[in-house]
Motif scaffolding. Structure first.
Motif, PDB file in Angstrom:
ATOM      1  N   MET A   1      45.461  43.796  32.892  1.00 59.69           N
ATOM      2  CA  MET A   1      45.803  43.893  34.282  1.00 59.69           C
ATOM      3  C   MET A   1      47.281  44.249  34.344  1.00 59.69           C
ATOM      4  O   MET A   1      48.119  43.494  33.840  1.00 59.69           O
ATOM      5  N   ILE A   2      47.592  45.380  34.929  1.00 60.49           N
ATOM      6  CA  ILE A   2      48.991  45.752  35.130  1.00 60.49           C
ATOM      7  C   ILE A   2      49.235  45.757  36.631  1.00 60.49           C
ATOM      8  O   ILE A   2      48.637  46.542  37.366  1.00 60.49           O
ATOM      9  N   GLY A   3      50.080  44.854  37.066  1.00 62.19           N
ATOM     10  CA  GLY A   3      50.340  44.611  38.477  1.00 62.19           C
ATOM     11  C   GLY A   3      49.707  43.296  38.888  1.00 62.19           C
ATOM     12  O   GLY A   3      48.485  43.153  38.837  1.00 62.19           O
ATOM     13  N   CYS A   4      50.517  42.320  39.208  1.00 63.96           N
ATOM     14  CA  CYS A   4      50.028  40.965  39.490  1.00 63.96           C
ATOM     15  C   CYS A   4      50.285  40.543  40.938  1.00 63.96           C
ATOM     16  O   CYS A   4      50.558  39.376  41.206  1.00 63.96           O
ATOM     17  N   GLY A   5      50.176  41.475  41.858  1.00 67.50           N
ATOM     18  CA  GLY A   5      50.356  41.141  43.263  1.00 67.50           C
ATOM     19  C   GLY A   5      49.172  40.369  43.811  1.00 67.50           C
ATOM     20  O   GLY A   5      48.259  39.967  43.070  1.00 67.50           O
ATOM     21  N   VAL A   6      49.166  40.178  45.119  1.00 69.54           N
ATOM     22  CA  VAL A   6      48.142  39.373  45.793  1.00 69.54           C
ATOM     23  C   VAL A   6      46.730  39.864  45.478  1.00 69.54           C
ATOM     24  O   VAL A   6      45.833  39.059  45.216  1.00 69.54           O
ATOM     25  N   SER A   8      45.543  41.130  42.921  1.00 72.34           N
ATOM     26  CA  SER A   8      45.099  40.896  41.540  1.00 72.34           C
ATOM     27  C   SER A   8      44.190  39.675  41.425  1.00 72.34           C
ATOM     28  O   SER A   8      43.323  39.640  40.543  1.00 72.34           O
ATOM     29  N   ASP A   9      44.347  38.693  42.303  1.00 71.27           N
ATOM     30  CA  ASP A   9      43.488  37.503  42.243  1.00 71.27           C
ATOM     31  C   ASP A   9      42.009  37.870  42.331  1.00 71.27           C
ATOM     32  O   ASP A   9      41.209  37.421  41.517  1.00 71.27           O
ATOM     33  N   ILE A  10      41.645  38.687  43.311  1.00 71.39           N
ATOM     34  CA  ILE A  10      40.231  39.026  43.496  1.00 71.39           C
ATOM     35  C   ILE A  10      39.718  39.869  42.326  1.00 71.39           C
ATOM     36  O   ILE A  10      38.570  39.716  41.895  1.00 71.39           O
ATOM     37  N   TYR A  11      40.562  40.736  41.791  1.00 67.08           N
ATOM     38  CA  TYR A  11      40.148  41.531  40.636  1.00 67.08           C
ATOM     39  C   TYR A  11      39.922  40.630  39.419  1.00 67.08           C
ATOM     40  O   TYR A  11      38.908  40.743  38.731  1.00 67.08           O
ATOM     41  N   LYS A  59      40.779  47.557  25.731  1.00 64.42           N
ATOM     42  CA  LYS A  59      40.140  48.861  25.884  1.00 64.42           C
ATOM     43  C   LYS A  59      40.344  49.488  27.259  1.00 64.42           C
ATOM     44  O   LYS A  59      40.199  50.692  27.419  1.00 64.42           O
ATOM     45  N   MET A  60      40.637  48.650  28.268  1.00 66.68           N
ATOM     46  CA  MET A  60      40.750  49.159  29.631  1.00 66.68           C
ATOM     47  C   MET A  60      41.938  48.522  30.341  1.00 66.68           C
ATOM     48  O   MET A  60      42.204  47.333  30.164  1.00 66.68           O
ATOM     49  N   ILE A  61      42.605  49.315  31.138  1.00 67.19           N
ATOM     50  CA  ILE A  61      43.707  48.861  31.972  1.00 67.19           C
ATOM     51  C   ILE A  61      43.251  48.906  33.424  1.00 67.19           C
ATOM     52  O   ILE A  61      42.738  49.921  33.884  1.00 67.19           O
ATOM     53  N   VAL A  62      43.431  47.816  34.132  1.00 67.31           N
ATOM     54  CA  VAL A  62      43.252  47.809  35.583  1.00 67.31           C
ATOM     55  C   VAL A  62      44.653  47.953  36.154  1.00 67.31           C
ATOM     56  O   VAL A  62      45.512  47.096  35.959  1.00 67.31           O
ATOM     57  N   ASN A  63      44.887  49.070  36.824  1.00 67.23           N
ATOM     58  CA  ASN A  63      46.211  49.426  37.320  1.00 67.23           C
ATOM     59  C   ASN A  63      46.329  49.045  38.794  1.00 67.23           C
ATOM     60  O   ASN A  63      45.800  49.729  39.662  1.00 67.23           O
ATOM     61  N   LEU A  64      47.025  47.960  39.076  1.00 68.46           N
ATOM     62  CA  LEU A  64      47.214  47.494  40.447  1.00 68.46           C
ATOM     63  C   LEU A  64      48.679  47.623  40.875  1.00 68.46           C
ATOM     64  O   LEU A  64      49.152  46.877  41.722  1.00 68.46           O
ATOM     65  N   THR A  65      49.368  48.557  40.280  1.00 65.77           N
ATOM     66  CA  THR A  65      50.769  48.788  40.625  1.00 65.77           C
ATOM     67  C   THR A  65      50.858  49.504  41.964  1.00 65.77           C
ATOM     68  O   THR A  65      49.854  49.975  42.510  1.00 65.77           O
ATOM     69  N   ASN A  66      52.079  49.644  42.463  1.00 67.70           N
ATOM     70  CA  ASN A  66      52.238  50.416  43.699  1.00 67.70           C
ATOM     71  C   ASN A  66      51.997  51.887  43.392  1.00 67.70           C
ATOM     72  O   ASN A  66      52.150  52.320  42.240  1.00 67.70           O
TER      73      ASN A  66
END
Length: 92
Positions: A1-6, A8-11, A59-66
Motif C-alpha cells: 500500500m503506497i499512500g496511507c490517507g483516510v 487506505s483504511d477501507i482498502y 507482487k502488487m502495489i495499491v497506489n493511493l497517492t495524490n
C-alpha cells in the motif's frame, strides 16, 4: 500500500477481510506518522518505497497517492515488475 490517507483504511480492511487471494504486508507514506499508524493498526510493515519496490515477495502495489504522484509511483512499480492498482486517475 503506497499512500496511507483516510481512504487506505477501507482498502486495507477489504483486502485483508474480503479477499482470500491477497495479503497486505506493507505500507508507505511520505507522512511517517500516518504510515506508522496504519502499520500498527493493521499489523503491516512500515517500509520505504524503495524497500517495497525491491521486495520480490511483494507482487502488487495499491497506489493511493495524490494524482500528482501517480505517474512516478506507477512507473517505478512497473519498472520493478510489480502489478499496480491506482485508485483514481487525473485525465486532464
Amino acid at each position: 500500500m503506497i499512500g496511507c490517507g483516510v481512504i487506505s483504511d477501507i482498502y486495507i480492511q477489504s483486502l485483508q477481510d474480503k479477499f482470500t487471494i491477497t495479503d497486505v504486508v506493507a505500507c508507505y507514506d511520505l507522512n511517517t506518522d500516518k504510515m506508522n499508524e496504519k502499520a500498527k493498526k493493521y499489523h503491516l510493515k512500515a517500509m520505504s518505497i524503495d524497500d517495497i519496490l525491491s521486495d520480490s515477495t511483494i507482487k502488487m502495489i495499491v497506489n493511493l497517492t495524490n494524482p500528482a504522484a501517480h505517474y512516478d509511483v506507477i512507473k517505478s512499480a512497473l519498472e520493478h515488475g510489480k502489478n499496480v492498482f491506482s485508485e483514481k486517475n487525473d485525465c486532464s
